[in-house]
Design a protein around this motif. Structure first.
Motif, mmCIF file in Angstrom:
data_model
loop_
_atom_site.group_PDB
_atom_site.id
_atom_site.type_symbol
_atom_site.label_atom_id
_atom_site.label_comp_id
_atom_site.label_asym_id
_atom_site.label_seq_id
_atom_site.Cartn_x
_atom_site.Cartn_y
_atom_site.Cartn_z
ATOM 1 N N SER A 24 -7.482 -3.536 -14.110
ATOM 2 C CA SER A 24 -6.274 -2.752 -13.863
ATOM 3 C C SER A 24 -6.315 -1.442 -14.624
ATOM 4 N N THR A 25 -5.629 -0.438 -14.093
ATOM 5 C CA THR A 25 -5.401 0.774 -14.866
ATOM 6 C C THR A 25 -4.481 0.442 -16.038
ATOM 7 N N GLU A 26 -4.463 1.332 -17.015
ATOM 8 C CA GLU A 26 -3.816 1.035 -18.299
ATOM 9 C C GLU A 26 -2.313 1.323 -18.276
ATOM 10 N N LEU A 27 -1.585 0.606 -17.452
ATOM 11 C CA LEU A 27 -0.131 0.748 -17.436
ATOM 12 C C LEU A 27 0.446 0.123 -18.704
ATOM 13 N N PRO A 28 1.493 0.712 -19.276
ATOM 14 C CA PRO A 28 2.046 0.172 -20.522
ATOM 15 C C PRO A 28 2.437 -1.297 -20.449
ATOM 16 N N SER A 29 3.113 -1.722 -19.372
ATOM 17 C CA SER A 29 3.525 -3.123 -19.274
ATOM 18 C C SER A 29 2.336 -4.046 -19.097
ATOM 19 N N VAL A 30 1.312 -3.566 -18.404
ATOM 20 C CA VAL A 30 0.097 -4.373 -18.239
ATOM 21 C C VAL A 30 -0.634 -4.472 -19.575
ATOM 22 N N ARG A 31 -0.658 -3.373 -20.331
ATOM 23 C CA ARG A 31 -1.280 -3.412 -21.652
ATOM 24 C C ARG A 31 -0.533 -4.377 -22.568
ATOM 25 N N LEU A 84 0.868 -1.178 0.000
ATOM 26 C CA LEU A 84 0.000 0.000 0.000
ATOM 27 C C LEU A 84 0.905 1.227 0.000
ATOM 28 N N HIS A 85 1.401 1.563 -1.178
ATOM 29 C CA HIS A 85 2.442 2.563 -1.347
ATOM 30 C C HIS A 85 1.963 3.708 -2.222
ATOM 31 N N ARG A 86 2.851 4.638 -2.478
ATOM 32 C CA ARG A 86 2.479 5.870 -3.194
ATOM 33 C C ARG A 86 2.162 5.642 -4.663
ATOM 34 N N HIS A 87 2.404 4.436 -5.170
ATOM 35 C CA HIS A 87 2.063 4.160 -6.566
ATOM 36 C C HIS A 87 0.630 3.662 -6.720
ATOM 37 N N VAL A 88 -0.049 3.424 -5.597
ATOM 38 C CA VAL A 88 -1.472 3.091 -5.631
ATOM 39 C C VAL A 88 -2.263 4.401 -5.692
ATOM 40 N N ASP A 89 -3.253 4.455 -6.552
ATOM 41 C CA ASP A 89 -4.059 5.669 -6.719
ATOM 42 C C ASP A 89 -5.152 5.687 -5.651
ATOM 43 N N PHE A 90 -4.800 6.152 -4.454
ATOM 44 C CA PHE A 90 -5.737 6.126 -3.339
ATOM 45 C C PHE A 90 -6.879 7.115 -3.523
ATOM 46 N N ASP A 91 -6.659 8.220 -4.217
ATOM 47 C CA ASP A 91 -7.764 9.136 -4.522
ATOM 48 C C ASP A 91 -8.827 8.407 -5.342
ATOM 49 N N TRP A 143 -20.621 -2.144 -1.511
ATOM 50 C CA TRP A 143 -19.598 -3.146 -1.825
ATOM 51 C C TRP A 143 -18.584 -3.204 -0.692
ATOM 52 N N SER A 144 -17.890 -4.327 -0.586
ATOM 53 C CA SER A 144 -16.779 -4.451 0.365
ATOM 54 C C SER A 144 -15.469 -4.298 -0.398
ATOM 55 N N TRP A 145 -14.582 -3.456 0.134
ATOM 56 C CA TRP A 145 -13.281 -3.192 -0.487
ATOM 57 C C TRP A 145 -12.203 -3.678 0.470
ATOM 58 N N LEU A 146 -11.398 -4.627 0.013
ATOM 59 C CA LEU A 146 -10.427 -5.278 0.891
ATOM 60 C C LEU A 146 -9.010 -5.052 0.385
ATOM 61 N N PHE A 147 -8.103 -4.687 1.309
ATOM 62 C CA PHE A 147 -6.708 -4.424 0.952
ATOM 63 C C PHE A 147 -5.804 -5.230 1.878
ATOM 64 N N ILE A 148 -4.899 -5.996 1.266
ATOM 65 C CA ILE A 148 -3.963 -6.831 2.012
ATOM 66 C C ILE A 148 -2.548 -6.438 1.601
ATOM 67 N N VAL A 181 -5.927 -3.692 -9.726
ATOM 68 C CA VAL A 181 -4.585 -3.113 -9.750
ATOM 69 C C VAL A 181 -4.773 -1.620 -10.040
ATOM 70 N N PRO A 182 -5.079 -0.805 -9.015
ATOM 71 C CA PRO A 182 -5.368 0.624 -9.232
ATOM 72 C C PRO A 182 -4.124 1.489 -9.125
ATOM 73 N N TYR A 183 -3.150 1.238 -9.987
ATOM 74 C CA TYR A 183 -1.892 1.976 -9.919
ATOM 75 C C TYR A 183 -1.986 3.311 -10.645
ATOM 76 N N ILE A 184 -1.290 4.287 -10.086
ATOM 77 C CA ILE A 184 -1.107 5.567 -10.764
ATOM 78 C C ILE A 184 -0.231 5.354 -11.996
ATOM 79 N N GLN A 185 -0.509 6.074 -13.056
ATOM 80 C CA GLN A 185 0.328 6.002 -14.245
ATOM 81 C C GLN A 185 1.382 7.106 -14.173
ATOM 82 N N ASN A 186 2.641 6.696 -14.025
ATOM 83 C CA ASN A 186 3.740 7.648 -13.984
ATOM 84 C C ASN A 186 4.975 7.013 -14.613
#
Length: 409
Positions: free
Chosen positions: A329-336, A238-245, A257-262, A301-306
């Motif tokens: 997942s968000t549209e990260l280049p490697s994931v795409r 749970l780091h700064r690359h997760v888009d918490f906003d 809904w239930s939202w679970l983070f491990i 995988v709700p990662y910020i794109q940077n």
């Protein structure tokens, strides 16, 4: 698999951090009959106030290991070193202290273990790692650099890191890279580059549900099973690359809904944890994750794109798929790039409306045995057993062709 070697393994994460390819490869090498010295993260940047707990933990581990020659034993053939070093880059006196006072302690620990002519495997491209490689290398040693991310995005000393990485790539005998983008970067300085994304331990994520007492007796799993459906789940740091906003807005918009983070908490989570439908479990043992992922209805995988995440293919994707779960997942280049090959994920822009729509589509899509088996089949292509065998075959070919003098211990 390589066997009978001494391997010095310069990691970019702690041994006890979220289980990733770093620990997976190291422990497989050890169990194959190699003697492994796992050197915990020596850093990419200077510590911040938020890193104080990690710094204190490192100091405690270092003090604890003094009686055993600077290392602690994890299991047969696997030893962990928690070095105290000054941050990389910066003023020249910092490098001098590392080079002449602190890094030699790591060399001494390797000698105490009886290591000679080691295979040196590094994830870090810093000046600290480069100096350590030069200090530990012998004419019979071989150096492997596993380029897993663009670390220059994590430090204010970008130019210095790029220079130390260039020197490391040039001095490496073999370079492994996570994806095409990183491979192209490395091939500017070394022609012996091979693409190997991180894999998954299929045995740690068995497809079939095991109705055993150990799983059913877990209070946390029972708590999870009692939550309102659907359960939207995330596993990992749970780091700064997760888009918490993004996540906070979605959890508010779907309060039923239930939202679970491990995963380990590495940033401020007060706004997220204050929501009644959000459940944060913290870091769990790797072998227990499968019991939780099985209860997820959709994995995210709700990662910020940077600039940093554009080269990252999160390990969690294959872990989710191994359990047969749908992934958004968000549209990260490697994931795409991964999805272009396998057509198995749902990718979405990083907006609450689009991401929620993608989750709802995943919830409504067929989730029968055929769909789950296909997800598992995609994950099986990244099984660490076969992936590491291919990596070892490259290493063995290089050893055989490059130096008759190189010998097993």
């Amino acid at each position: 698999m390589i066997s009978g070697r001494d391997i010095i393994y310069i990691s970019s994460i702690e041994w006890d951090f979220v289980w990733q390819g770093h620990q997976e490869i190291a422990i497989r090498f050890a169990r194959a009959g190699n003697r492994v010295l796992y050197i915990e993260n020596t850093g990419v940047r200077s510590p911040r106030l938020s890193d104080s707990r990690r710094v204190i933990n490192r100091l405690g581990k270092w003090i604890e290991s003094l009686e055993s020659g600077g290392v602690r034993s994890i299991e047969d053939n696997l030893h962990v070193c928690s070095p105290l070093v000054l941050p990389p880059f910066g003023p020249s006196w910092r490098q001098q202290i590392n080079r002449h006072l602190l890094l030699p302690l790591i060399k001494r620990a390797a000698r105490k273990l009886g290591m000679r002519d080691p295979l040196i495997w590094t994830y870090l491209p810093t000046d600290t790692a480069l100096n350590l490689v030069r200090m530990l290398r012998t004419p019979q040693s071989r150096v492997i650099y596993y380029c897993i991310a663009d670390f220059s995005q994590l430090t204010p000393y970008r130019a210095q890191l790029r220079e130390s990485e260039r020197a490391l790539i040039e001095t490496s005998d073999i370079v492994f890279a996570q994806n095409n983008q990183l491979a192209k970067h490395c091939m500017q300085y070394n022609s012996n580059v091979h693409i190997f994304p991180f894999g998954v331990n299929l045995q740690a994520f068995p497809f079939e549900r095991e109705e055993n007492g150990h799983a059913l007796g877990d209070d946390a799993v029972r708590r999870l099973q009692s939550l309102p459906r659907p359960i939207i789940g995330y596993v990992g740091g749970l780091h700064r690359h997760v888009d918490f906003d993004l996540v906070v807005q979605m959890a508010r918009a779907r309060a039923h809904w239930s939202w679970l983070f491990i995963g380990p908490k590495q940033t401020d989570l007060r706004e997220l944890s204050a929501l009644p439908n959000v459940h944060i479990f913290g870091q769990l043992p790797h072998e227990r994750l499968v019991f939780y992922i099985r209860e997820f209805d959709v994995c995210i995988v709700p990662y910020i794109q940077n600039s940093y995440t554009e080269t990252v293919l999160p390990t969690k994707i294959n872990e989710y798929l191994a359990v047969g779960k749908p992934v958004v997942s968000t549209e990260l280049p490697s994931v795409r790039e991964f999805n272009d090959r396998h057509k198995i994920l749902t990718l979405t822009p990083a907006t609450p409306e689009a991401f929620l729509r993608a989750i709802e589509e995943a919830l409504q899509a067929p989730d029968d045995a055929t769909a789950r088996s296909r997800r598992r089949a995609v994950a099986a292509l990244a099984d660490w057993s076969s992936r590491l065998e291919k990596m070892c075959a490259i290493i063995e070919r290089h050893l055989a062709a490059g130096s008759d003098a190189f010998h097993a211990r």
